[in-house]
Design a protein around this motif. Sequence first.
Motif, PDB file in Angstrom:
ATOM      1  N   CYS A 143     -62.100 -26.039 -64.427  1.00 30.27           N
ATOM      2  CA  CYS A 143     -60.780 -26.591 -64.101  1.00 30.27           C
ATOM      3  C   CYS A 143     -60.030 -26.998 -65.367  1.00 30.27           C
ATOM      4  CB  CYS A 143     -60.913 -27.797 -63.181  1.00 30.27           C
ATOM      5  SG  CYS A 143     -61.673 -27.407 -61.578  1.00 30.27           S
ATOM      6  N   LEU A 144     -58.694 -26.999 -65.267  1.00 32.20           N
ATOM      7  CA  LEU A 144     -57.818 -27.379 -66.373  1.00 32.20           C
ATOM      8  C   LEU A 144     -56.925 -28.532 -65.942  1.00 32.20           C
ATOM      9  CD1 LEU A 144     -56.362 -26.941 -69.114  1.00 32.20           C
ATOM     10  CD2 LEU A 144     -54.931 -25.232 -67.951  1.00 32.20           C
ATOM     11  N   ILE A 145     -56.940 -29.632 -66.743  1.00 31.97           N
ATOM     12  CA  ILE A 145     -56.038 -30.766 -66.515  1.00 31.97           C
ATOM     13  C   ILE A 145     -55.195 -30.892 -67.774  1.00 31.97           C
ATOM     14  CG2 ILE A 145     -55.878 -33.223 -65.998  1.00 31.97           C
ATOM     15  CD1 ILE A 145     -58.657 -33.036 -64.762  1.00 31.97           C
ATOM     16  N   ILE A 175     -56.492 -31.508 -71.574  1.00 34.83           N
ATOM     17  CA  ILE A 175     -55.681 -31.208 -72.757  1.00 34.83           C
ATOM     18  C   ILE A 175     -54.300 -31.872 -72.651  1.00 34.83           C
ATOM     19  CG2 ILE A 175     -54.642 -29.361 -74.135  1.00 34.83           C
ATOM     20  CD1 ILE A 175     -56.784 -27.466 -73.004  1.00 34.83           C
ATOM     21  N   GLY A 176     -53.935 -32.622 -73.670  1.00 36.50           N
ATOM     22  CA  GLY A 176     -52.562 -33.071 -73.829  1.00 36.50           C
ATOM     23  C   GLY A 176     -52.057 -34.048 -72.798  1.00 36.50           C
ATOM     24  N   ASN A 177     -52.941 -34.842 -72.207  1.00 36.13           N
ATOM     25  CA  ASN A 177     -52.517 -35.824 -71.210  1.00 36.13           C
ATOM     26  C   ASN A 177     -52.255 -37.182 -71.863  1.00 36.13           C
ATOM     27  OD1 ASN A 177     -53.179 -34.212 -68.579  1.00 36.13           O
ATOM     28  ND2 ASN A 177     -54.978 -33.989 -69.883  1.00 36.13           N
ATOM     29  N   ILE A 196     -62.260 -32.316 -74.364  1.00 40.86           N
ATOM     30  CA  ILE A 196     -61.157 -33.261 -74.229  1.00 40.86           C
ATOM     31  C   ILE A 196     -60.346 -33.150 -75.516  1.00 40.86           C
ATOM     32  CG2 ILE A 196     -60.563 -35.703 -73.999  1.00 40.86           C
ATOM     33  CD1 ILE A 196     -63.304 -36.064 -72.623  1.00 40.86           C
ATOM     34  N   TRP A 197     -59.102 -32.675 -75.426  1.00 43.63           N
ATOM     35  CA  TRP A 197     -58.357 -32.288 -76.622  1.00 43.63           C
ATOM     36  C   TRP A 197     -56.912 -32.781 -76.557  1.00 43.63           C
ATOM     37  CZ3 TRP A 197     -55.775 -26.979 -77.430  1.00 43.63           C
ATOM     38  CH2 TRP A 197     -55.331 -26.843 -78.752  1.00 43.63           C
ATOM     39  N   ASN A 222     -57.866 -36.590 -80.298  1.00 44.16           N
ATOM     40  CA  ASN A 222     -57.300 -37.530 -79.337  1.00 44.16           C
ATOM     41  C   ASN A 222     -56.916 -38.835 -80.030  1.00 44.16           C
ATOM     42  OD1 ASN A 222     -58.071 -36.042 -76.677  1.00 44.16           O
ATOM     43  ND2 ASN A 222     -59.964 -36.092 -77.867  1.00 44.16           N
ATOM     44  N   ILE A 223     -56.084 -39.621 -79.367  1.00 42.46           N
ATOM     45  CA  ILE A 223     -55.737 -40.963 -79.836  1.00 42.46           C
ATOM     46  C   ILE A 223     -56.242 -41.969 -78.807  1.00 42.46           C
ATOM     47  CG2 ILE A 223     -53.863 -42.561 -80.370  1.00 42.46           C
ATOM     48  CD1 ILE A 223     -52.224 -40.159 -81.293  1.00 42.46           C
TER      49      ILE A 223
END
Length: 412
Positions: A143-145, A175-177, A196-197, A222-223
């Motif tokens: 899956c992609l979130i 990615i990118g959330n 997790i990116w 990530n931050i």
Amino acid sequence: MKKIIPILLCLFFLTDGVAYAHVLRVGARWQFQIIQAALNASLKGDTILVGPGIYKEKNIVVNKSLVLIGDHYPILDGEHQFEIISVKADNVTIKGFKLIHSAISSLVDIAGIKVYTRKGVTIANNILEGTFFGIYLEKSAGCLIENNKVTAYAKTDQQSGNGIHCWQCDSIRIIGNAITGHRDGIYFEFVTNSVIWRNKSINNSRYGLHFMFSHNDAYISNIFQSNNAGVSVMFSHTVKMFNNYFEDNWGDGCYGIFLKEITDSYILGNKFLRNTMGISMEGSNRVVVENNEFSKNGWALKVDASCLDDTIRRNNFLGNSFDISTNGTLVVNCFDHNYWDKYEGYDLNKDKIGDIPYHPVSMFSMIVAQNPTAMILFRSVMATLFDKIEKILPGITPEIVDRYPYMKALKI
């Protein structure tokens, strides 16, 4: 004629496939006014396009492989009573919605969007506000979130779940959330082969990221900022932690990363800025900590006596109150080729390496570790005296030695 029949049959099936993949529209001016009605009328492979507006449809169930797209972020309101979207089919895509006000429960994990034991689901470009759990994957794979904004406003942990929650999953991409205000920003439990990116996990009430029993995963670029406890990675192996920012996690028991029972993992290229502790390690074995920057933390690195065969090399230690702390006397780990701004040695042969070894554990840091109230003496004449004694008699502190300290900070 016999050769033509197979060709005609192929054309028939291809045409049949295209004929049933069409667009169903939902909105005041279209054939459907209710999203669930369009879902019920749809066929596998269809696209459902939902127009602007507020939709109060209780629990929307997606049980076919299709694409569900919002036009100008239509609002799906759970009215504080329902799970908003439940995905119960493989290969579903959900994009472009604003989901608000899911139910809250202490018994059931209710989410804005929840995926139940499925594969190939994409959840992208959505806004979730005031949901209990934001996006929840249960026993799912592939899956992609991506690019979702997930925000909660609960004042207690009991009223808030996790922003992005994955349980017993494999090959997940997050990615990118942007996640804020939840209990844990991102939560992994029994998750493997996932990444997790480029996410931002900020101001969550517990952890920015929480790992439990999750192996062969990576979190990169990530931050994690101003979370109540920082990031926790526990009971996992082969975890790659690359190029992340861990910032402003201040308070009693706060850290950039807390590692517990971690093996064969890598912490490379990260920046630890203004945390109570940069990294706290317990029972962590064969972990490589390399090319990181520890700046203006209370403790840069706490290494428990239960840690074995860890390698700490080529890191910058800048402006930390204490660089290294431990609770043991024998430390079976490697510290070498780091830059320490407190190092007062010399380099006569000009090879950029200090000619005398550096002992980064100060006597005063050992006293504070055993008696936290002694911190009141920090930067006092007494603390300075303890450190001078330690330099004269280095055997008083644990044998943590960098035999090749750099004279200048490394470029990281």
